[in-house]
Write an enzyme that holds these catalytic residues in place. Sequence first.
Site, mmCIF file in Angstrom:
data_model
loop_
_atom_site.group_PDB
_atom_site.id
_atom_site.type_symbol
_atom_site.label_atom_id
_atom_site.label_comp_id
_atom_site.label_asym_id
_atom_site.label_seq_id
_atom_site.Cartn_x
_atom_site.Cartn_y
_atom_site.Cartn_z
ATOM 1 C CE LYS B 264 37.423 41.584 36.427
ATOM 2 N NZ LYS B 264 37.517 42.739 37.333
ATOM 3 C CD GLN B 324 28.374 41.718 44.060
ATOM 4 O OE1 GLN B 324 28.169 42.916 44.128
ATOM 5 N NE2 GLN B 324 29.569 41.196 44.201
ATOM 6 C CG ASP B 359 34.205 39.623 38.247
ATOM 7 O OD1 ASP B 359 34.001 40.859 38.274
ATOM 8 O OD2 ASP B 359 34.855 39.028 39.120
ATOM 9 C CG ASP B 395 29.881 42.656 49.256
ATOM 10 O OD1 ASP B 395 30.991 42.680 49.824
ATOM 11 O OD2 ASP B 395 29.702 42.960 48.065
ATOM 12 C CG ASN B 396 29.867 47.054 48.133
ATOM 13 O OD1 ASN B 396 30.494 47.781 48.914
ATOM 14 N ND2 ASN B 396 30.405 46.533 47.052
ATOM 15 C CD GLU B 424 32.112 45.660 52.358
ATOM 16 O OE1 GLU B 424 33.275 45.720 51.971
ATOM 17 O OE2 GLU B 424 31.147 45.646 51.567
ATOM 18 C CE LYS B 537 39.892 41.765 46.893
ATOM 19 N NZ LYS B 537 39.364 43.153 46.790
ATOM 20 C CE1 TYR B 538 39.478 39.663 42.079
ATOM 21 C CE2 TYR B 538 41.356 40.557 43.275
ATOM 22 C CZ TYR B 538 40.096 40.704 42.759
ATOM 23 O OH TYR B 538 39.434 41.883 42.925
#
Lengths: 675, 675
Positions: B264, B324, B359, B395-396, B424, B537-538
Amino acid sequence: MSPRAVAAQESGFKRQTAANFSRVVIENVAPEIEEGAFPVKRVPGEAVRVEADIFADGHDELSAALLYRPRSEPKWIEVPMRPLGNDRWRAEFAVTGREDYLYTLKAWVDPLRTWLRDLKKRIEAAQDVAADLRIGATLIEAASKRAPAQDARRLRAWAAEISGEGEIKNRAQIALDADLGELAARFPSKRGCVSYGRVLEARVDREKARFSSWYELFPRSWNAGPGRHGNLRDVIDRLPYIAHMGFDVLYLPPIHPIGRTRRKGKNNSLDCKPEDPGSPWAIGSAEGGHCSIHPQLGTLEDFQTLFRKAQEQGLELALDIALQCSPDHPYLKEHPEWFRRRPDGTFQCAENPPKKYEDITPFNFECEKRMELWQEMKNIFLYWAAQGIRIFRVDNPHTKPLRFWEWLIAEVRREHPDSIFLSEAFTRPKVMYRLAKAGFNQSYNYFPWRNNKKELTDYFTELTQTPIREFFRPNLWTNTPDILTEYLQYGGRPAFMIRVVLAGTLGASYGIYGPAFELCEGRAKGPGQEEYLDSEKYELRRWDFESPHSLKDLIARLNRVRRGNPALQSDWSLRFHRVDNDQLLCYSKRSGDNVILAVVNLDPRHQQSGWIDLSPEEFGLDGQQPYQMHDLLTDARYLWRGPRNYVELSPEVCPAHIFRLRRRVRSEHDFDYFL
Amino acid sequence: MSPRAVAAQESGFKRQTAANFSRVVIENVAPEIEEGAFPVKRVPGEAVRVEADIFADGHDELSAALLYRPRSEPKWIEVPMRPLGNDRWRAEFAVTGREDYLYTLKAWVDPLRTWLRDLKKRIEAAQDVAADLRIGATLIEAASKRAPAQDARRLRAWAAEISGEGEIKNRAQIALDADLGELAARFPSKRGCVSYGRVLEARVDREKARFSSWYELFPRSWNAGPGRHGNLRDVIDRLPYIAHMGFDVLYLPPIHPIGRTRRKGKNNSLDCKPEDPGSPWAIGSAEGGHCSIHPQLGTLEDFQTLFRKAQEQGLELALDIALQCSPDHPYLKEHPEWFRRRPDGTFQCAENPPKKYEDITPFNFECEKRMELWQEMKNIFLYWAAQGIRIFRVDNPHTKPLRFWEWLIAEVRREHPDSIFLSEAFTRPKVMYRLAKAGFNQSYNYFPWRNNKKELTDYFTELTQTPIREFFRPNLWTNTPDILTEYLQYGGRPAFMIRVVLAGTLGASYGIYGPAFELCEGRAKGPGQEEYLDSEKYELRRWDFESPHSLKDLIARLNRVRRGNPALQSDWSLRFHRVDNDQLLCYSKRSGDNVILAVVNLDPRHQQSGWIDLSPEEFGLDGQQPYQMHDLLTDARYLWRGPRNYVELSPEVCPAHIFRLRRRVRSEHDFDYFL
């Protein structure tokens, strides 16, 4: 704690493995009493509405089903559950026959419904769904393999169309076919399906367990002649008097031979005169025990006649079973091992130190030979069941082991599923509730001592709007031979009217101890006491059945209203409504279209008036139109309108309204058009 | 439902037998999570206060004991429970070391204490107690047989005196000896004793699981040079900046190699420029996966240096574990069986239709080879644990199976009992709570979206005053790289001050994502969005660490106050107090003598004032005497008196008071005498 129990428990912390693994969680199931150890209670026609938290990780669609069956049927019936939001799910089933039901739950991740949901979103977002159609076709084909032949054919055809050669747009539309989606979802994969792992029970009693009107009397006082011992035939003669009032249960205190040793005299005196009849709860003498009838009351044949004649007049006979003995009971000779002894070898009398009940010898339910004792206790119930009795009012069950009742009621119920047990336990709430869980179908409760608006509102909200209602069915007694409340002692005739209307409308089951009640007997043994003066428990009384002050006609009307209005035949719909006067209590009950609104003046001394708040829409009424309040006690009809209306109640005339709400069915101004 | 399960359950309805029988019931035990399937959570020094309903039929005295032990100790320690009224009982134990504890209950009918109680009543009523003394002597002799030799001798002597030849009056007095009564009651008969039948667990974490202050940063933005990729050494250089603010956990988003495929660009654009660094959560490239470090961030040696240097400044390093992959992760080649494929053979990317995360390639935790996948996931945690990491921000977790986490956390914890997992999961409450039950030691929660008085009061009452607190430890984040709330977007600098004071005082654990937070970065990507504009983040960002508007000094004061006041280091004592202004929130926390009262102006735009109601006596203050409110943020001191006091807070100056209550210790009018 045994090492085995510890190990078993500790293994609970380790159940998280990759092999033994389901993504779905089912928890917080309701109704469920003590982790399923006890059943919920229903009568035929009632529903069991089951809810649970059901969820999984991620965003997949879940499906869940309620499974239920009558106990004797091998096959579960499946009802889809629907989500209520916040991961709460619900489904319900109705119990139809009188058999007990079992129920449980299962839930699964539903890839097919997940795919359909996502496909819809993808199409709306104009995404390329070629691959998604192929994924879906695979899922549908898998479902077809689990479907019966005809359905399988339809599903395979659907899958072929979806993944076929047609234009993607057309195939996408075909994929969204709601009917076929429904069909495919009926054959989910077992993979990822989780069972709740616990089977719950709904115990189904007959209707009378929920809706009953009780009348208690001492037959020995029902002879018209002065000083003459009344008997069962006297009661037969007066059955029309009781039937007129509209009761459907006629309950007799113990009818067994009464002990002579340490018999109590008038007003519970230790000084007993030869002519004193003694307390019916001091059971057993040379003439017999729990399976005998006191000779002065009559013979077994008289009993059978009474049973039959009462039945003819709509009255079912209920017996008081008091599991205790007089010192003269044959059991003490035949089974001395069932009783506790003092160091001097005498039998231990009942006591609650420093109080002693010299005329009562209690059983020792923990004795070595308790298996035999428990069996014999069961035989007492079975003996009377053989005489046709199916309603047992059990005396002081809280002084016998809770497990004993669990066992005994299950045993009796196995042979007589239509038996009803009423628990007379006036004790701490948790023990009362546990007795109900253990199997009692109805329970005495704190109603006699809940008199003001807050007390009544709080208590009946607890009993009817919390999980307690799943197992505890209150039976509301205005008075008992042991309980003449101060409210009745000091409130005069209006207090009796108030309390019987409250009992009969707050409670689908209620009872009075008569004729003391309908004749407004309010004299207590002494100040601060709840014992009757000259209590029938210790002497014969004569009653002026035809007193002009008798409440028998009011009670007859009340019971007629109860019979005619399904709303009053169950308790769960009870709702309290605001009145701007704390002496006025207003509440409603409904059953379908039948809506009853009661307004009771709790003050037996003064007229009270106030404004009632209620939402007509809540009762299916048009808030813009007048509606009719038909007072079923007086037959008066009032026109109300909107959410706020005025009432005024004088205790000397009638301290209560029992309104039936009547909706306007035609627009003309004619009251007859209110239904 | 298997027939076996049905049978097992149905047998539950039949447990009422005369042979297998205890009079005592233990139920409604608290704390107990999901019938003991999950542990409650504690840190050393905390107590486990256990309550239960314990009752039996009749009027006998009961005794009950709480049994507990550290898991590795074979022997239970027994604590007598005391009745609270209404059949509720309580006892507690403190966890001392870091080991997990087990606990359970037992209860029994206590004939000896029943006898003593009744004897007292009989003596008061001047009854003949000769036989009762003999009964008691028998009970005491029985107890003596269960006692060790010395106690047994004392008990036998006591029994002999009671049943001996002396005058009854004297013997009765001897029988009432309280000490000997206590002694005898310590050796109850096992007969009639019931065990709860379930062993419960208290999981003991280290202190930081309860009390922690987190700072999150993207190392790649911490280089001072324009456009230069920051690295771990840049963070080392700026450790004093973070340490100055007083944090104790330094949390880094994923530090692994970032995928190139479908990377991204700025602001989450699909159009990625060659210089765009990509999202750290798109883990894995030719350079390595979850156990590698992004080459531009540094080497493992740099990481170890950062770990050590941070520790020297009181900062424990926490890593983000996001299970992930980017499409370039080595796992996709090495273990294609761990991923889902589309019909065209490509890997399925992460999506929440119609949204796609091109991504990211998620694992399939349900795949056939899941045992290997789960093991490998565990190895990631163990690898970083081997580098010293003990705090994992996950994360998640709600998009991975709940059972997986139950398994994984238990596995990691077995080797590293000091590990802390922060969940999270911003999802539905039941899933969040279940993750906490499954083992997460801290949890993100809805704090970012609870802004007004009612929302904050309701939510933190739920989290700190209900059984949820037994397993769910909230960590209050003001912001995250994903969450810039509208409150912060529109409230300006005062909003940031308000939210950090709320986070740091409502929550024993809290965190900020910096430097965006302390520099009051409030620009969102678009209206109605919570994404930052030009999100780190990007892309790389440069921050003006020395901006005069920075809140770093306020945060430093806040963290100093937290460290200095035990009241702020746990959540259970939280109480809200009435203020007559809905824009003012007032609450207190206490730990022993340490009492903190916070007052926060929730309106970032206007000065607000109001009157606070609190009872000085509740905090151990003399309501008649003035007491001092020492504002620990400004060092200002206020004299308050009585239950109603005035506050006024201007958001431009400081929108909050954090008062420490100081009691007057001398009567002179000198503030230094307030402690």
